[in-house]
Motif scaffolding. Sequence first.
Motif, short mmCIF file in Angstrom:
data_model
loop_
_atom_site.label_atom_id
_atom_site.label_comp_id
_atom_site.label_asym_id
_atom_site.label_seq_id
_atom_site.Cartn_x
_atom_site.Cartn_y
_atom_site.Cartn_z
N ARG A 1 1.04 -1.25 -0.04
CA ARG A 1 0.24 0.08 -0.02
C ARG A 1 0.55 0.69 0.47
N VAL A 2 0.10 1.86 0.19
CA VAL A 2 0.88 3.52 -0.60
C VAL A 2 0.92 3.86 1.15
N VAL A 3 2.30 3.93 1.45
CA VAL A 3 2.17 4.91 2.87
C VAL A 3 2.65 6.33 3.22
N SER A 4 3.19 6.59 1.81
CA SER A 4 3.04 8.66 1.63
C SER A 4 2.85 8.95 0.12
N PRO A 5 1.81 9.46 0.21
CA PRO A 5 1.16 9.69 -1.11
C PRO A 5 2.24 10.80 -2.34
N GLY A 6 2.94 11.49 -1.31
CA GLY A 6 3.63 12.42 -2.52
C GLY A 6 2.96 13.55 -3.27
N THR A 7 3.50 14.32 -4.48
CA THR A 7 3.21 15.33 -4.29
C THR A 7 2.81 15.29 -5.96
N ASP A 8 2.10 14.14 -6.24
CA ASP A 8 2.13 13.69 -8.25
C ASP A 8 0.53 14.32 -7.84
N GLN A 9 0.13 14.42 -8.94
CA GLN A 9 -1.17 14.46 -9.59
C GLN A 9 -1.88 13.25 -10.22
N PRO A 10 -2.58 13.30 -9.20
CA PRO A 10 -3.49 11.78 -9.93
C PRO A 10 -3.21 11.14 -10.77
N TYR B 1 -18.13 5.54 -6.80
CA TYR B 1 -16.67 5.89 -6.80
C TYR B 1 -15.59 5.50 -5.80
N ILE B 2 -14.25 5.58 -5.63
CA ILE B 2 -13.57 5.04 -4.47
C ILE B 2 -12.67 6.44 -4.54
N GLY B 3 -12.22 7.21 -5.19
CA GLY B 3 -11.24 8.42 -5.33
C GLY B 3 -10.67 8.24 -6.63
N PRO B 4 -9.73 9.48 -6.43
CA PRO B 4 -8.52 9.27 -7.42
C PRO B 4 -7.71 8.47 -7.36
N SER B 5 -6.41 7.98 -7.24
CA SER B 5 -5.84 7.02 -8.01
C SER B 5 -4.22 6.54 -8.80
N GLY B 6 -3.55 6.37 -8.24
CA GLY B 6 -2.13 6.18 -9.14
C GLY B 6 -1.53 7.85 -9.29
N SER B 7 -0.51 8.18 -10.37
CA SER B 7 0.37 9.57 -10.19
C SER B 7 1.13 9.62 -11.25
N ARG B 8 1.35 10.90 -11.77
CA ARG B 8 1.49 11.12 -12.92
C ARG B 8 2.48 12.23 -12.40
N ARG B 9 3.65 12.40 -13.21
CA ARG B 9 4.49 13.29 -13.34
C ARG B 9 5.25 13.62 -14.71
N ASN B 10 5.21 14.99 -15.65
CA ASN B 10 5.54 14.82 -16.91
C ASN B 10 5.21 13.45 -17.40
N ARG B 11 6.28 13.09 -17.72
CA ARG B 11 5.89 11.31 -19.12
C ARG B 11 5.71 10.28 -18.34
N VAL B 12 5.93 10.39 -16.24
CA VAL B 12 5.50 9.20 -15.65
C VAL B 12 4.60 9.04 -14.84
N THR B 13 4.27 7.84 -15.44
CA THR B 13 2.53 7.75 -15.05
C THR B 13 2.54 6.54 -14.01
N GLY B 14 1.53 6.12 -13.25
CA GLY B 14 1.57 4.66 -12.83
C GLY B 14 -0.23 4.91 -11.48
N SER B 15 0.12 3.31 -11.19
CA SER B 15 -0.52 3.17 -10.52
C SER B 15 -1.08 1.93 -10.09
N PHE B 16 -1.54 1.21 -8.87
CA PHE B 16 -1.98 0.06 -8.76
C PHE B 16 -2.78 -0.83 -9.87
N PHE B 17 -3.61 -0.23 -10.47
CA PHE B 17 -4.53 -0.64 -11.09
C PHE B 17 -3.87 -1.34 -12.66
N HIS B 18 -4.29 -2.73 -11.98
CA HIS B 18 -3.90 -4.00 -14.20
C HIS B 18 -5.04 -3.33 -14.97
N ALA B 19 -4.70 -3.18 -15.93
CA ALA B 19 -5.52 -2.24 -17.30
C ALA B 19 -5.67 -3.34 -17.64
N ILE B 20 -6.75 -4.27 -18.57
CA ILE B 20 -7.23 -5.30 -19.00
C ILE B 20 -7.81 -5.09 -20.13
#
Length: 440
Positions: free
Chosen positions: A395-404, A415-434
């Motif tokens: 789990r995320v223990v420090s959310p950081g400052t990036d945009q969701p 609705y669960i809420g905003p998830s994952g992070s994006r900064r410039n060209r870098v993105t990521g999330s615990f979500f697996h895309a199908i």
Amino acid sequence: MTARALIIGAPRSGSGKTSVTIGLLRAFARRGVRVRGVKTGPDYIDPGFHEAATGTPGLNLDSWAMEPALLRHLAIGQASGAELLLIESAMGLFDGIRSEANRTGAASDLARLFGIPVLLVLDVSGQSQTAAAVAYGFAHYDPQVRIAGCILNRAGSERHRALCTDALRDIGLPVLGTVLRDPTLILPERHLGLVQASEHPEMEAHIDRLADAMEASLDLDAILAAAQPFDVPAGSAEKAMDPPGQRIALAQDAAFTFLYPHLARHWRSSGAELVPFSPLANEAPPGDCDVCWLPGGYPELHAGRLAAAENFRSGLARFAECRPVHGECGGYMVLGETLEDAEGVTHRMTGLLSHGTSFAKRKMNLGYRQATLLSDCCLGRHGETIRGHEFHYARVVSPGTDQPLADIADGLGKYIGPSGSRRNRVTGSFFHAIARGVRR
């Protein structure tokens, strides 16, 4: 020649479906039958076992995440050139979520949509004639789902087998074989399920042992006869996940393993090239690629080696200066600042995103997800909804400052809420895309 198909189902997880399926796949392959495996639901581990058993790629079919046209397209592709499809159910045969008709994620959806009969695996340990009552319920629960026969698993003796078999025959269900209790047939597990096929130290020997057991215990001729011709209308790849680039640098080693076979297959068929590299071997993404994809896996088991991989970290940072980088689940953890392992040791990660994750402070997250993208990225366009799932203990223990990265809802649309992070060209999330959903 039209392939024949059969679903291997059960009342619950842990009934022995995977061992039976793997053993049958290898047993039929030994006979010269062109057999392929399919796994229902969001399971990225079992297709690897199917591939190891047959020498042909596995596939996931998920009736919740994939629209019917995409299901047909993928299933027809898997059946092409095959004589037999064995489709292994996730969990219990009817287990899914409450959703529109045949979009629940349960294997029973595929039985209805494609007219595929079910071979029911019954773990009869701790019961005898009661197994017939369970099977009777399955045979009558849904008239559109046909139970073609049963396999008895983990029987304790010949007398035990006879008691169960007689009771099942009394209700009109044939028993196509009985596998006696044998602890050596059990596949090893860990926190996200089975140990992967590529990591099993004696995988070939174990698969052969399973095949030996199925050949000795089951009526393979009757099982093949129970399968029905797989003849479905043409589908469409319109809702498949588009390749994120033309040349995709794909992290691939013991820490990065969870890429769905249907994604890799579609990306290649769309003209993209997948170029593997190994962060654990301290390799950076190749500079001639135009996107980098860090899939899920087990970075928490290799956090020390990843922290020491200076060439990987610096090379990934250079790559991200001008090209997209995306991380799913384990890949997302590695894109963060830190990762705390199970022993509570905190390791430096790549720092391309500002969050921190922990496997020591673990909490299971499991379920279907609908991700509405908040900007254009590797997964799709702003406003597009991607269907997939989460399954992780970190789990995320420090959310950081990036945009969701996305707004997340569960499989029912809550609705669960905003998830994952994006900064410039870098993105990521615990979500697996199908698969792709719709634009809002």
